[in-house]
Design a protein around this motif. Structure first.
Motif, PDB file in Angstrom:
ATOM      1  N   THR A  11       0.836  -1.199   0.000  1.00 20.73           N
ATOM      2  CA  THR A  11       0.000   0.000   0.000  1.00 20.73           C
ATOM      3  C   THR A  11       0.870   1.248   0.000  1.00 20.73           C
ATOM      4  O   THR A  11       2.035   1.211   0.415  1.00 20.73           O
ATOM      5  N   ALA A  12       0.289   2.342  -0.442  1.00 23.12           N
ATOM      6  CA  ALA A  12       0.977   3.635  -0.424  1.00 23.12           C
ATOM      7  C   ALA A  12      -0.052   4.742  -0.434  1.00 23.12           C
ATOM      8  O   ALA A  12      -1.111   4.615  -1.070  1.00 23.12           O
ATOM      9  N   SER A  13       0.253   5.810   0.258  1.00 25.28           N
ATOM     10  CA  SER A  13      -0.613   6.988   0.175  1.00 25.28           C
ATOM     11  C   SER A  13      -0.586   7.571  -1.222  1.00 25.28           C
ATOM     12  O   SER A  13      -1.606   8.009  -1.757  1.00 25.28           O
ATOM     13  N   VAL A  14       0.622   7.588  -1.825  1.00 24.38           N
ATOM     14  CA  VAL A  14       0.801   8.142  -3.167  1.00 24.38           C
ATOM     15  C   VAL A  14       1.663   7.194  -3.984  1.00 24.38           C
ATOM     16  O   VAL A  14       2.735   6.779  -3.532  1.00 24.38           O
ATOM     17  N   VAL A  15       1.196   6.874  -5.196  1.00 23.78           N
ATOM     18  CA  VAL A  15       2.005   6.146  -6.163  1.00 23.78           C
ATOM     19  C   VAL A  15       2.273   7.079  -7.340  1.00 23.78           C
ATOM     20  O   VAL A  15       1.328   7.597  -7.960  1.00 23.78           O
ATOM     21  N   THR A  36       4.740  10.062   4.294  1.00 24.67           N
ATOM     22  CA  THR A  36       5.760   9.060   4.627  1.00 24.67           C
ATOM     23  C   THR A  36       5.751   7.832   3.729  1.00 24.67           C
ATOM     24  O   THR A  36       6.743   7.097   3.688  1.00 24.67           O
ATOM     25  N   ASP A  37       4.649   7.553   3.044  1.00 24.56           N
ATOM     26  CA  ASP A  37       4.602   6.333   2.226  1.00 24.56           C
ATOM     27  C   ASP A  37       4.347   6.672   0.763  1.00 24.56           C
ATOM     28  O   ASP A  37       3.296   6.395   0.199  1.00 24.56           O
ATOM     29  N   VAL A  38       5.355   7.290   0.155  1.00 28.55           N
ATOM     30  CA  VAL A  38       5.353   7.607  -1.270  1.00 28.55           C
ATOM     31  C   VAL A  38       6.078   6.489  -2.006  1.00 28.55           C
ATOM     32  O   VAL A  38       7.172   6.085  -1.605  1.00 28.55           O
ATOM     33  N   GLY A 172      12.281   8.810   3.254  1.00 32.88           N
ATOM     34  CA  GLY A 172      11.387   7.675   3.426  1.00 32.88           C
ATOM     35  C   GLY A 172      10.644   7.200   2.199  1.00 32.88           C
ATOM     36  O   GLY A 172       9.917   6.197   2.263  1.00 32.88           O
ATOM     37  N   ALA A 173      10.764   7.874   1.065  1.00 40.20           N
ATOM     38  CA  ALA A 173      10.072   7.438  -0.146  1.00 40.20           C
ATOM     39  C   ALA A 173      10.726   6.171  -0.694  1.00 40.20           C
ATOM     40  O   ALA A 173      11.927   5.942  -0.517  1.00 40.20           O
ATOM     41  N   VAL A 174       9.928   5.350  -1.371  1.00 39.72           N
ATOM     42  CA  VAL A 174      10.411   4.139  -2.020  1.00 39.72           C
ATOM     43  C   VAL A 174      10.408   4.374  -3.526  1.00 39.72           C
ATOM     44  O   VAL A 174       9.370   4.675  -4.109  1.00 39.72           O
ATOM     45  N   LEU A 175      11.567   4.264  -4.151  1.00 41.42           N
ATOM     46  CA  LEU A 175      11.702   4.448  -5.599  1.00 41.42           C
ATOM     47  C   LEU A 175      12.069   3.106  -6.214  1.00 41.42           C
ATOM     48  O   LEU A 175      13.159   2.580  -5.971  1.00 41.42           O
TER      49      LEU A 175
END
Length: 389
Positions: A11-15, A36-38, A172-175
């Motif tokens: 899950t993510a707040s923003v994709v 925090t969860d991009v 904290g973003a995931v790329l």
């Protein structure tokens, strides 16, 4: 440093779809604002689409008030890039010099410079003699005047992407690179998940920053994003020992031929009005006769300098050569920032801030309502940008 091999978050707040400079800037600005969860998804490597094929120009000289504001804000951000997000980008503020050879173009640029000055941009009209002093390589025959802005210049696109990517990850973003978006799931008026070749991510919001590939992304959720890919190419001169240390980013406006210093030589480019739209990235010699004619007319001394092939990249062109920035009416949690028509790299810092604010429900520093994709429903909504390079 990469986290692209870690499991894809469920899950993510923003994709964010697209890992070029626009997507990386959005990821950084969202993460900096505390989201925090991009998750950013890029099918190849960061910047591998159009960004790292860009000529690297940064400027605020435009004919449209919105573009001036986005360019000026971004230029200011580029000057501070070493501190925020923290990356050396080899910024050279050598100025942008538009060479003008028709009465109509001179009159148009006079109006545009007046508007730029009203908005705080230090551009000015100059005579042919001053243009020659700034750019000794040019032949001034046929020129009537020029427009010059000393604060503009160029920097390194790869470094800008790297800076935003590192900053986003640090916050904290995931790329995820090597991850292809295949489809999107919707329910009612919302996107619920982004489906990739490595699994699905349940998404609170989806942002399209896919550049020349954005039309296909919009189609996944029924949103029309009229973006057409058009190939552009660049070449390089061999080292020129006599070359001045400071060479403005110089554009012969009538032909679109441009050059700026790159290492010990020059980077050269121009548009091709006969280029067939499409995703063809093969380097071609077809443009060389037009390039040679433009060089002969405006910089004949370069005909005696050796040239080496560069690369081909894609412009993401809209019908009025202006960006698409906004939130879709439906799905209401689908945002987009694309279609920059060659201006995406130079506007990326400001666009990251604007999209951050659209997501957070805040008023951006500039009203981007006129850049909504729905403007194409009526001819009155078009905003033609004339400063095309």
């Amino acid at each position: 440093m990469s986290n692209s091999r870690a499991p894809l978050p469920a899950t993510a707040s923003v994709v964010i779809v697209g890992g070029g400079v626009i997507g990386a800037s959005i990821a950084f600005h969202l993460a900096e604002a505390g989201v925090t969860d991009v998750v950013l998804l890029e099918r190849a490597e960061l910047g591998s689409g159009s960004t790292c094929k860009a000529a690297g120009g940064v400027r605020a000289q435009f004919s449209d008030e919105l573009n001036i504001a986005l360019g000026a804000s971004s230029l200011a951000a580029f000057t501070r890039f070493g501190h925020r997000p923290g990356q050396e980008i080899d910024l050279h503020q050598v100025g942008y010099l538009f060479l003008l050879s028709t009465v109509e173009d001179v009159a148009s640029f006079e109006r545009d410079v007046a508007l730029q000055n009203e908005l705080g941009v230090t551009s000015r009209m100059i005579d042919v003699d001053e243009a020659r002093r700034l750019a000794p390589l040019i032949d001034t025959r046929g020129l009537l005047a020029a427009a010059y802005s000393p604060d503009d210049g160029h920097c390194t696109p790869e470094s800008v992407v790297l800076g935003y990517a590192r900053g986003a990850r640090r916050l904290g973003a995931v790329l995820r690179t090597g991850t292809t978006v295949l489809d999107m799931e919707t329910r009612g008026d919302r996107v619920t998940a982004v489906v990739t070749d490595h699994g699905a991510v349940t998404a609170g919001t989806v942002i399209c920053a896919a550049g020349a590939w954005s039309a296909a992304v919009g189609d996944m959720v029924g949103v029309s994003l009229p973006v057409t890919p058009v190939r552009r190419q660049v070449m390089f001169t061999e080292p020129m020992p006599e070359l001045s240390t400071v060479v403005p980013f110089t554009i012969d406006f009538a032909t679109s031929f441009y050059f700026h210093r790159e290492g010990r030589g020059l980077l050269l480019g121009m548009s091709d009005p006969e280029q067939t739209p499409g995703f063809d990235l093969d380097y071609s010699d077809e443009w060389l006769p037009r390039l040679g004619a433009a060089m002969e007319a405006r910089t004949p001394r370069l005909l005696d300098v050796g040239l080496t092939p560069g690369w081909a990249g894609l412009y993401e062109v809209t019908p009025d050569h202006n960006a698409l920035i906004g939130r879709a009416a439906e799905p209401s949690n689908f945002l987009y920032a694309t279609g920059f028509s060659g201006h995406g790299f130079l506007q990326a810092p400001a666009v990251g801030e604007v999209v951050r604010d659209l997501y957070l429900g805040r008023d951006p520093f500039v009203d981007v309502g006129p850049l909504h994709a729905s403007r194409f429903a009526s001819p009155a909504g078009l905003r033609p940008e004339t400063h095309i390079v």
